[in-house]
Design an enzyme around this catalytic site. Structure first.
Site, mmCIF file in Angstrom:
data_model
loop_
_atom_site.group_PDB
_atom_site.id
_atom_site.type_symbol
_atom_site.label_atom_id
_atom_site.label_comp_id
_atom_site.label_asym_id
_atom_site.label_seq_id
_atom_site.Cartn_x
_atom_site.Cartn_y
_atom_site.Cartn_z
ATOM 1 N N HIS A 285 0.861 -1.193 0.000
ATOM 2 C CA HIS A 285 0.000 0.000 0.000
ATOM 3 C C HIS A 285 0.890 1.233 0.000
ATOM 4 O O HIS A 285 2.112 1.143 0.179
ATOM 5 C CB HIS A 285 -0.944 0.019 1.202
ATOM 6 C CG HIS A 285 -0.245 0.061 2.533
ATOM 7 N ND1 HIS A 285 0.406 1.186 3.006
ATOM 8 C CD2 HIS A 285 -0.085 -0.883 3.496
ATOM 9 C CE1 HIS A 285 0.927 0.945 4.188
ATOM 10 N NE2 HIS A 285 0.650 -0.313 4.522
ATOM 11 N N SER B 232 2.484 -5.056 7.018
ATOM 12 C CA SER B 232 2.112 -4.769 5.632
ATOM 13 C C SER B 232 3.272 -5.077 4.701
ATOM 14 O O SER B 232 4.390 -4.611 4.917
ATOM 15 C CB SER B 232 1.724 -3.297 5.476
ATOM 16 O OG SER B 232 0.589 -3.001 6.233
ATOM 17 N N ASP C 260 -2.759 -19.343 12.606
ATOM 18 C CA ASP C 260 -1.607 -19.811 13.386
ATOM 19 C C ASP C 260 -1.737 -19.358 14.837
ATOM 20 O O ASP C 260 -1.741 -18.156 15.125
ATOM 21 C CB ASP C 260 -0.322 -19.253 12.760
ATOM 22 C CG ASP C 260 0.915 -19.978 13.238
ATOM 23 O OD1 ASP C 260 1.228 -19.882 14.436
ATOM 24 O OD2 ASP C 260 1.561 -20.624 12.399
#
Length: 432
Positions: free
Chosen positions: A246, A388, A373
């Site tokens: 992003h 990210s 997980d």
């Protein structure tokens, strides 16, 4: 007899309504899931399935030079499916027909060279110097007579605009702006600004401040930023990298920061704030070896940051290149991500791809990912800021990277297709 005709008319009308509803809702819904264009790598093989009432047909004269299709080349299978095996790079067209008769959509198939990237997962520091200066605030100026003036706002300047030039002099940074205005001696200056990728000009007469006697425009600006994120991939042949998935945006205005130059620096994770419902968590890191950057930042886009690595010096046990997966290859189901947490080393964590949003144009929210997980959930609560860019891997292929967390459910987040990222990096040139 009249009753029979009425019943017949009602039956015809009912069937018409049924078929109209069937085609407008069911069929169009199925067709809209079929992409208008997709990529396939040389050496791969895929099956295109067309559900009733749709069928694929061949409409490219040069198809058999580019793709090997289930025999005969000019027909579909009985169920409307096609098995495609690339032969050489190029493009071919297929056509989707309703009931095998009515042409509805043309699908372009691009055969491109196989692309392999080294998956990332390393924590990196990003330093960015803006192209020009981002305006983050407008201030009133009290002149020598004690009058308050809003010269910037009155000239049509808004927060989020980028100041590029003053009197055709390219702006270097905030200090440079102050120097130019100081030397204006109160004469009118022409500002060149950018808003939503469009340039415009504003003529402003600087005001001499009562406070210190300096000439001012009444602008608060920012010319640089820095932060921590995750490397998504490294392309060994070209040296190019992609990260974050992003854009880097300004913390005050939310505006995308244009890049003049920037660096990628090694980063160490120093603490982790666990994510909770309504409050995203965060990975906090510090830069080290600042005088020895590992890469050059060249692009800041809605699909991530990109540039050139000088060398791949990371201690990455996943250094073996992997092929990338195109969106038609990605399935809902198990996958895993690579990311760096408190041990400052890349770790592997299980996730599930719960939804694949097939896209005809590049967008960041391509997939929805759920962390499964237990180790990762215990340590972070799920997906947190700083993760990210963490690469997503499925069936031994890099399929994408994490981009955003769902604020109301930190166990879930969005991922971007890797094909969009390698394209943005300039790697998957169809002509190479």
């Amino acid at each position: 007899m009249k009753i029979y005709r009425k019943l017949k008319t009602i039956t015809v009308i009912s069937l018409s309504i049924f078929f109209i509803g069937f085609f407008s809702m069911g069929v169009l819904g199925l067709i809209n899931k079929i992409p208008t264009e997709f990529n396939i790598s040389v050496g791969d093989e895929i099956m295109l399935q067309a559900q009733f009432p749709m069928k694929y047909s061949i409409i490219s004269d040069n198809l058999n030079k580019i793709l090997e299709v289930n025999e005969p080349y000019s027909q579909s299978n009985e169920d409307g499916s096609l098995r495609l095996k690339p032969i050489t790079k190029g493009s071919a067209d297929l056509q989707v027909k309703i009931l095998g008769l009515i042409p509805y959509r043309t699908v372009k198939v691009n055969v491109i060279p196989k692309i392999e990237v080294v998956p990332g997962g390393e924590s990196i520091g990003v330093k960015l110097n803006t192209d020009g200066a981002l305006i983050i605030g407008l201030a009133d100026i009290v002149d020598e007579r004690g009058n308050s003036q809003s010269i910037a706002a009155n000239s049509g300047i808004k927060i989020g605009d980028t100041l590029i030039k003053i009197n055709d002099i390219k702006v270097k940074n905030a200090a440079h702006i102050s120097e130019i205005i100081k030397n204006s001696n109160g004469n009118e200056v022409t500002l060149t600004l950018k808003r939503n990728d469009k340039e415009f000009k504003a003529n402003v007469i600087p005001i001499q401040s009562q406070e210190d006697g300096q000439y001012r425009l009444g602008l608060w600006v920012r010319d640089k930023t820095a932060g921590v994120g995750t490397l998504s991939f490294f392309h060994m042949e070209s040296g190019k990298f992609g990260a974050l998935g992003h854009a880097i945006t300004d913390v005050d205005t939310g505006a995308l920061l244009s890049v003049k130059n920037g660096e990628i620096i090694k980063s160490k994770v120093v603490s982790i704030e666990e994510g909770k419902r309504g409050k995203p968590g965060e990975i906090r890191g510090v830069f080290y070896e600042i005088s020895n950057p590992i890469g050059k930042l060249e692009k800041n886009t809605p699909l991530g940051v990109y540039g050139q690595l000088f060398f791949n010096s990371f201690d990455n046990k996943y250094k073996k290149p992997m092929p990338i997966a195109y969106q038609h290859e990605i399935k809902e189901g198990p996958a895993y991500i690579l990311t760096t947490l408190d041990h400052n080393k890349i770790e592997k964590f299980d996730v599930e791809i719960t939804k694949v949003n097939f896209q005809t144009k590049a967008e960041a929210k391509s997939m929805i990912i759920k962390v499964t997980d237990k180790n990762l959930l215990d340590r972070t609560g799920g997906i947190i800021q700083g993760m990210s860019g963490s690469p997503i891997i499925q069936n031994d292929k890099v399929v994408g990277a994490i981009t955003h967390v769902l604020v109301n459910d930190p166990t879930k987040g969005y991922g971007i297709f890797i094909e969009w990222m390698v394209s943005e990096a300039g790697i998957n040139d169809k002509n190479r």
